[in-house]
Design a protein around this motif. Structure first.
Motif, PDB file in Angstrom:
ATOM      1  N   MET A   1       0.835  -1.181   0.000  1.00 36.37           N
ATOM      2  CA  MET A   1       0.000   0.000   0.000  1.00 36.37           C
ATOM      3  C   MET A   1       0.881   1.247   0.000  1.00 36.37           C
ATOM      4  N   LEU A   2       0.373   2.271  -0.612  1.00 33.24           N
ATOM      5  CA  LEU A   2       1.062   3.543  -0.616  1.00 33.24           C
ATOM      6  C   LEU A   2       0.817   4.254   0.698  1.00 33.24           C
ATOM      7  N   GLU A   3       1.562   5.317   0.928  1.00 31.16           N
ATOM      8  CA  GLU A   3       1.428   6.036   2.183  1.00 31.16           C
ATOM      9  C   GLU A   3       0.017   6.565   2.423  1.00 31.16           C
ATOM     10  N   ASN A   4      -0.733   6.843   1.368  1.00 27.95           N
ATOM     11  CA  ASN A   4      -2.100   7.320   1.538  1.00 27.95           C
ATOM     12  C   ASN A   4      -3.112   6.173   1.526  1.00 27.95           C
ATOM     13  N   ASN A   5      -2.628   4.945   1.705  1.00 26.23           N
ATOM     14  CA  ASN A   5      -3.436   3.735   1.817  1.00 26.23           C
ATOM     15  C   ASN A   5      -4.149   3.309   0.541  1.00 26.23           C
ATOM     16  N   LEU A   6      -3.753   3.830  -0.589  1.00 24.88           N
ATOM     17  CA  LEU A   6      -4.313   3.368  -1.849  1.00 24.88           C
ATOM     18  C   LEU A   6      -3.512   2.173  -2.346  1.00 24.88           C
ATOM     19  N   PRO A   7      -4.183   1.213  -2.992  1.00 23.18           N
ATOM     20  CA  PRO A   7      -3.435   0.092  -3.577  1.00 23.18           C
ATOM     21  C   PRO A   7      -2.475   0.615  -4.650  1.00 23.18           C
ATOM     22  N   SER A   8      -1.348  -0.052  -4.832  1.00 25.68           N
ATOM     23  CA  SER A   8      -0.344   0.431  -5.791  1.00 25.68           C
ATOM     24  C   SER A   8      -0.867   0.448  -7.229  1.00 25.68           C
ATOM     25  N   TRP A   9      -1.822  -0.422  -7.566  1.00 21.98           N
ATOM     26  CA  TRP A   9      -2.372  -0.404  -8.916  1.00 21.98           C
ATOM     27  C   TRP A   9      -3.107   0.905  -9.199  1.00 21.98           C
ATOM     28  N   ARG A  10      -3.636   1.534  -8.165  1.00 24.87           N
ATOM     29  CA  ARG A  10      -4.315   2.820  -8.356  1.00 24.87           C
ATOM     30  C   ARG A  10      -3.327   3.887  -8.808  1.00 24.87           C
ATOM     31  N   GLN A  11      -2.099   3.830  -8.284  1.00 25.65           N
ATOM     32  CA  GLN A  11      -1.070   4.787  -8.705  1.00 25.65           C
ATOM     33  C   GLN A  11      -0.705   4.556 -10.171  1.00 25.65           C
ATOM     34  N   ASP A  12      -0.582   3.286 -10.583  1.00 26.46           N
ATOM     35  CA  ASP A  12      -0.297   2.972 -11.985  1.00 26.46           C
ATOM     36  C   ASP A  12      -1.428   3.455 -12.888  1.00 26.46           C
ATOM     37  N   LEU A  13      -2.656   3.222 -12.469  1.00 23.67           N
ATOM     38  CA  LEU A  13      -3.822   3.650 -13.236  1.00 23.67           C
ATOM     39  C   LEU A  13      -3.881   5.177 -13.339  1.00 23.67           C
ATOM     40  N   LYS A  14      -3.581   5.842 -12.252  1.00 24.41           N
ATOM     41  CA  LYS A  14      -3.563   7.308 -12.239  1.00 24.41           C
ATOM     42  C   LYS A  14      -2.523   7.830 -13.230  1.00 24.41           C
ATOM     43  N   SER A  15      -1.368   7.199 -13.262  1.00 24.89           N
ATOM     44  CA  SER A  15      -0.307   7.600 -14.187  1.00 24.89           C
ATOM     45  C   SER A  15      -0.754   7.399 -15.640  1.00 24.89           C
ATOM     46  N   SER A  16      -1.397   6.262 -15.923  1.00 23.81           N
ATOM     47  CA  SER A  16      -1.897   6.001 -17.276  1.00 23.81           C
ATOM     48  C   SER A  16      -2.932   7.038 -17.671  1.00 23.81           C
ATOM     49  N   ARG A  17      -3.828   7.382 -16.769  1.00 22.63           N
ATOM     50  CA  ARG A  17      -4.869   8.375 -17.054  1.00 22.63           C
ATOM     51  C   ARG A  17      -4.263   9.749 -17.318  1.00 22.63           C
ATOM     52  N   LYS A  18      -3.247  10.100 -16.539  1.00 22.07           N
ATOM     53  CA  LYS A  18      -2.605  11.407 -16.702  1.00 22.07           C
ATOM     54  C   LYS A  18      -1.968  11.510 -18.090  1.00 22.07           C
ATOM     55  N   LYS A  19      -1.278  10.458 -18.514  1.00 21.98           N
ATOM     56  CA  LYS A  19      -0.630  10.465 -19.826  1.00 21.98           C
ATOM     57  C   LYS A  19      -1.647  10.461 -20.957  1.00 21.98           C
ATOM     58  N   GLU A  20      -2.828   9.901 -20.713  1.00 17.55           N
ATOM     59  CA  GLU A  20      -3.881   9.826 -21.727  1.00 17.55           C
ATOM     60  C   GLU A  20      -4.466  11.209 -22.028  1.00 17.55           C
TER      61      GLU A  20
END
Length: 183
Positions: A1-20
């Motif tokens: 889990m990340l420091e803000n308690n989100l699953p790590s896949w959410r960070q990957d998904l967020k990165s993909s969305r940002k680049k999109e």
């Protein structure tokens, strides 16, 4: 889990969305359900945000066939493909209705609100009925408007990279566990 308690896949998904960026693929997702006849059904829906760390929000019409599918079998899968990162996310879980949906209704534009008063999805258009609810302010919340909560329990990410694709699987058992698997 990340420091803000989100699953790590959410960070990957967020990165993909940002680049999109502003491409429609940033919000359009494919939702698969199983019909009452045990047939696969697939449609494009709009991602409306997160309810919790691993719960996705989708708006739907109570009269649509997917609601009957989900009543008989709440299991569903979402496919979300991002062109710029060549990343394919397959999210599996169960869908339920959020009973408290007034706040979501209030976020809709007046134009969007009016569409919830049209005839039933899949029926022949009735020009008189469908034009009766033209865009107006302060429309009451439609009984047809529902909010679906997709509680995700596994995420499969395929990154189409050169020379070799990469694939990762997260499963929510007691906590989110990530493992790299063969593409």
């Amino acid at each position: 889990m990340l420091e803000n308690n989100l699953p790590s896949w959410r960070q990957d998904l967020k990165s993909s969305r940002k680049k999109e960026g502003k491409l429609p693929s940033n919000r359009w997702i494919q939702l698969a359900t199983v019909s009452v006849r045990n047939e696969p059904r697939l449609r494009t829906v709009v991602f409306r945000g997160w309810n919790k760390d691993s719960s996705m929000i989708i708006f739907s019409d109570r009269r649509s066939e997917k609601i009957e599918h989900l009543k008989s079998n709440p299991n569903a899968e979402i496919l979300w493909f991002f062109f710029k990162t060549k990343s394919q996310y397959r999210l599996k879980g169960k869908i339920s209705e959020l009973s408290d949906n007034k706040n979501y209704w209030d976020t809709l534009s007046e134009k969007s609100k009016s569409s919830w008063f049209w005839g039933s999805p899949g029926e022949k258009i009735n020009q008189k009925l469908d034009s009766a609810y033209e865009i107006s302010s302060n429309l009451p919340k439609s009984e047809n408007f529902i909010v679906l909560n997709f509680e995700i329990d596994s995420v499969d990410l395929l990154k189409l990279e050169k020379p070799i694709h990469k694939r990762y699987l997260w499963e929510k058992k007691y906590k989110w566990e990530k493992k790299e698997i063969n593409p």
